[in-house]
Design a protein around this motif. Sequence first.
Motif, mmCIF file in Angstrom:
data_model
loop_
_atom_site.group_PDB
_atom_site.id
_atom_site.type_symbol
_atom_site.label_atom_id
_atom_site.label_comp_id
_atom_site.label_asym_id
_atom_site.label_seq_id
_atom_site.Cartn_x
_atom_site.Cartn_y
_atom_site.Cartn_z
ATOM 1 N N HIS A 72 57.913 75.090 63.555
ATOM 2 C CA HIS A 72 55.815 74.572 63.549
ATOM 3 C C HIS A 72 55.391 74.362 62.696
ATOM 4 N N ILE A 76 51.674 72.580 65.635
ATOM 5 C CA ILE A 76 52.355 73.195 66.411
ATOM 6 C C ILE A 76 53.049 72.794 67.853
ATOM 7 N N ARG A 77 54.429 73.434 68.402
ATOM 8 C CA ARG A 77 54.844 72.351 69.666
ATOM 9 C C ARG A 77 54.921 74.605 70.852
ATOM 10 N N PHE A 81 56.550 76.880 71.437
ATOM 11 C CA PHE A 81 56.688 78.035 71.430
ATOM 12 C C PHE A 81 56.406 79.910 72.663
#
Length: 319
Positions: A72, A76-77, A81
């Motif tokens: 990430h 940020i995925r 996550f």
Amino acid sequence: MSANISSPRLNRIDIARGLALIAMAIYHTGWDLEFFGYMDAGTTAHGGWKLFARLIASSFLILVGFSLYLAHGKAIRWHSFGKRLAMIAIAAAAITSLTYYTSPDSFIFFGILHQIALASVLALLFLRLPAVLILVVALLIFIAPDYARADFFNAPLLGFIGLGTITPLSNDYVPLFPWFSAVLTGIALAKLCQTFNLSAWLQSSAKEAQIAKPLTFIGKHSLAFYLIHQPVLMAIIYGITFIVSPAGPERAFVQACQTNCALEGDQQLCAQFCACVTDDLQNKKIARKIYNGAITEELNQSLQESAQLCSVNMLPKAE
């Protein structure tokens, strides 16, 4: 921002994670041998075993931070996550429930999985910060338990913080302070790898990848390995008890007595004291009940009386 260093997959990270998990399994084997009476009580909580456990936890949490940045660091995925966080949280809740059922006096209310879940969320706040600043914060978190402890944090609901003046009784206690510092260190190391273009070093050669394939597999399935390995080890050692009997209850009691006594006294005197207590319990014909853990208020009172009697007997006699 430069490209995310998670592409291509840096499989030396998987290998390192696999090694950390194997080390964890070795430590848990020692813990299980102690639990079944093949090793002296308290062995894995002191000395080299204790250092070994801390090194394992530190390396594992550093890899958590490192991997979090790999996944990430660029962006940020949230879907991946959230999925990973949910799996870890569910596994942590299962560990808490199971250990509360099996050992309510020392159940795991905030172990390494709980730490990983909380640290993963908090670590998102640090992904965009400079590596040097992250390392400074990590150092402050690491030393905080030496300077910021307070009775206020002894409240059960605040036990996860790790700043209480009383350490909670738990089979696996990995509180936020100081262990979050290891996760932040991992993030900082990943950022430094990016800054100094070291990502190629983290990609193993084809020959190395072939040799380390079992470790890579374990590293890629770390949560499953963590959840499965301990029940398997317990089952194996339980099976061994039918072939090679562990120490008897009396020996286990004496070993536990000597271990606890030796924390504050001379080993030779502790051996005499524990032998005295054992003899007195046998004379009262309550030794077997106590060895088997059937401690009632009445039995506990008798045990305390035996300990007091033997303590008095150990005092130097006046000339």
